[in-house]
Design a protein around this motif. Structure first.
Motif, short mmCIF file in Angstrom:
data_model
loop_
_atom_site.label_atom_id
_atom_site.label_comp_id
_atom_site.label_asym_id
_atom_site.label_seq_id
_atom_site.Cartn_x
_atom_site.Cartn_y
_atom_site.Cartn_z
N ALA A 1 -22.79 26.97 63.25
CA ALA A 1 -23.86 27.01 62.26
C ALA A 1 -23.35 26.63 60.87
CB ALA A 1 -24.51 28.40 62.24
N GLY A 2 -22.17 27.13 60.52
CA GLY A 2 -21.61 26.79 59.21
C GLY A 2 -21.31 25.31 59.08
N ASP B 1 -22.88 22.91 60.75
CA ASP B 1 -24.18 22.25 60.61
C ASP B 1 -24.68 22.31 59.17
OD1 ASP B 1 -24.13 21.79 63.33
OD2 ASP B 1 -25.56 23.37 63.83
N ALA B 2 -24.57 23.49 58.58
CA ALA B 2 -25.09 23.68 57.23
C ALA B 2 -24.35 22.79 56.24
CB ALA B 2 -24.97 25.14 56.82
N TYR B 3 -23.03 22.69 56.40
CA TYR B 3 -22.26 21.84 55.48
C TYR B 3 -22.67 20.38 55.61
CZ TYR B 3 -18.55 19.10 53.46
OH TYR B 3 -17.87 18.18 52.72
N ARG C 1 -25.45 19.12 56.70
CA ARG C 1 -26.79 18.95 56.16
C ARG C 1 -26.77 18.91 54.63
NH1 ARG C 1 -31.65 18.52 59.36
NH2 ARG C 1 -32.66 19.63 57.66
N ASP C 2 -25.95 19.75 54.02
CA ASP C 2 -25.85 19.75 52.56
C ASP C 2 -25.33 18.41 52.05
OD1 ASP C 2 -26.81 22.30 52.36
OD2 ASP C 2 -24.84 23.26 52.11
N ARG D 1 -25.37 17.33 66.78
CA ARG D 1 -26.60 17.40 66.00
C ARG D 1 -26.96 15.98 65.55
NH1 ARG D 1 -27.03 21.80 67.82
NH2 ARG D 1 -27.22 23.81 66.72
N TRP E 1 -29.98 14.17 62.82
CA TRP E 1 -31.06 14.41 61.86
C TRP E 1 -31.51 13.09 61.24
CZ3 TRP E 1 -26.49 17.52 60.82
CH2 TRP E 1 -26.59 18.86 61.23
#
Length: 505
Positions: free
Chosen positions: A39-40, A42-44, A46-47, A71, A73
């Protein structure tokens, strides 16, 4: 060149749409596999995607058996959703793939790493006969042939339908000055791998793309990879995005038909992950059959193996080796970009995993900011933390907006200077007229000289392909500068009172 001019004209016509549309927001995830452990990560990612305005991105954590977590996007260059099946171009991530195919030929005895290039390409004359005859296949693989980085633009990125093949392009290197004797100077350039493609075609009697598919792509599990214009069309490759005054625009749609060795290779996320898994298995197929011998794998991953110093190059045979801060100091890696696309691959042999990431955005002056998504994600995967800051795109904005402001200022100056031409010329001394001309010529010559220097360094085609907005702004500035010079010369030399037939009494 005609294709380039048409491309610049199309960009100019669409410019108002690009400027008004604004940066795209990253939409919800379109495809995913894995669990919450990442999850971390993914979040990075995405940022970083939001920070750069990247329209579409796909990445995966890979093990020896394939993707562990993935993933995807965003949207592609035609507005469709990006999924694990969306094809991208990989840029120079093609180089370790190409190097693998050359090592297969060496294992089969069809060429040797110590073979002089001239044994396979008698017309290879880089640096003159004395230098060319000492350049070996291994020097090309290790980027130590002495070919300077600037030579890339002389032979690469030929995107038209009538481009010459690799063997015909290498003549452009004949008059290039070597950096030093073969094996003594490292310089990263795609020209080395374009020459390798010509060597392979000479040794096999087949197009490089066909050889690559048979020896590496198919055994490694990516038989549908993009390796030329035909396969790009078959896979439905959408245009990549390049920044147009800061707004990503889907304008990059060219493929070098003979560029699979150095930068025009591609495929979907599963294809990129398949090559990473193949490397984690040390060059073995999913069924365990060895494609690369252990010695070939070792050579590819050993820094400076074919350089006399044995160190300091940061390059093996097709792979970048080390050169990164901990915890990536043991990584085997490569990044790559082609106009509108970027990709990264990091092998972490000690933990048996890899990270692959591909994006449908690239700007030459934004390379650091765009590529940070992969570097930061790899650091997190390796057990570290993402960097606190990210590379700035200030240089890009200074270049494109600076050229744009200069174009506007010079155009305004030319118009204002031309208005008095509607009235009779005032009386003025020769010195005053010369001073007035200089005030027009000197500022007008600045963008003209800058455009000439940029075109001489990169070539008109690569300049338009890699820096479309900056090149267009510089062309407009040069045109405005030329207009200002012309107005100044007219004002300086048009007849004044007491001259010409009317004043001859």
């Amino acid at each position: 060149m005609r294709t380039r001019l048409r491309r610049i004209a199309a960009v100019a016509a669409a410019l108002p749409l690009f400027l008004l549309s604004g940066p795209p927001a990253a939409p919800p995830a379109e495809a995913s596999t894995g669990d919450g452990r990442y999850a971390g990560l993914d979040a990075y990612v995405r940022d970083r995607m939001r920070a750069t305005g990247t329209p579409g991105l796909a990445y995966a954590v890979v093990g020896p058996d394939g993707p562990i977590h993935s993933r995807a996007w965003g949207t592609d260059g035609r507005g469709g959703p990006v999924t694990a099946d969306t094809p991208f171009l990989w840029g120079s991530v093609a180089k370790p793939v190409a190097a693998s195919s050359v090592l297969v030929l060496a294992q089969e005895g069809r060429l040797g790493l110590e073979d002089p290039v001239t044994d396979h390409l008698p017309d290879f004359r880089f640096g003159g006969p004395g230098h060319a005859s000492r350049v070996t296949v291994g020097h090309l693989l290790a980027q130590t042939a002495g070919i300077p980085a600037s030579a890339t633009f002389a032979v690469a990125d030929c995107l038209g339908p009538d481009c010459p093949g690799p063997a015909e392009r290498i003549g452009a290197l004949d008059d290039v000055r070597p950096l030093g004797p073969p094996g003594t100077a490292y310089a990263y350039t795609s020209a080395n791998y374009l020459v390798l493609a010509a060597v392979v075609e000479s040794a096999t009697g087949r197009p490089f793309a066909d050889h690559l598919e048979e020896t590496v792509l198919e055994p490694a599990g990516l038989p549908g990879a993009i390796a030329d214009r035909a396969s790009a069309a078959e896979r439905g490759l959408a245009p990549g995005h390049q920044p147009m005054w800061g707004v990503p625009a889907p304008i990059a749609d060219g493929v070098d038909d003979d560029g699979a060795a150095y930068g025009y290779l591609g495929g979907d996320l599963d294809d990129l992950a398949a090559f990473a898994a193949f490397q984690l298995r040390s060059g073995r197929t999913a069924g365990g059959e060895a494609v690369l011998a252990p010695e070939s794998v070792r050579l590819m991953r050993t820094e400076g193996e074919l350089a006399p110093s044995g160190e300091g190059t940061g390059y093996g045979l097709g792979w970048r080796v080390g050169g990164l801060d901990a915890p990536l100091d043991g990584a085997i890696w490569h990044t790559g970009a082609s106009p509108g696309y970027s990709a990264m691959m990091f092998l972490l042999p000690e933990q048996g995993t890899a990270l692959v990431l591909q994006q449908n955005l690239h700007g030459l002056l934004q390379d650091g900011a765009v590529m940070e998504a992969g570097f930061g994600a790899a650091r997190i995967l390796a057990g570290g933390s993402a960097p606190a800051g990210a590379p700035s795109a200030a240089g890009y904005h200074a270049a494109v907006w600076g050229c744009t402001a200069l174009a506007a200022a010079l155009a305004l100056a030319a118009v204002r200077s031309a208005l008095p031409l509607r009235r009779p010329a005032p009386a003025a001394s020769r010195r005053r007229r010369a001073a007035g001309a200089a005030l027009h010529v000197l500022p007008g010559a600045v963008p003209c000289a800058a455009l000439a220097a940029a075109a001489a360094r990169m070539g008109p085609g690569p300049l338009a392909a890699w820096l479309p907005d900056t090149a267009l702004a510089l062309c407009l500035a040069a045109a405005a500068g030329a207009a200002l010079i012309a107005v100044g010369l007219v004002r300086a030399f048009r007849p004044g009172p007491g001259t010409g037939r009317a004043g001859a009494r």
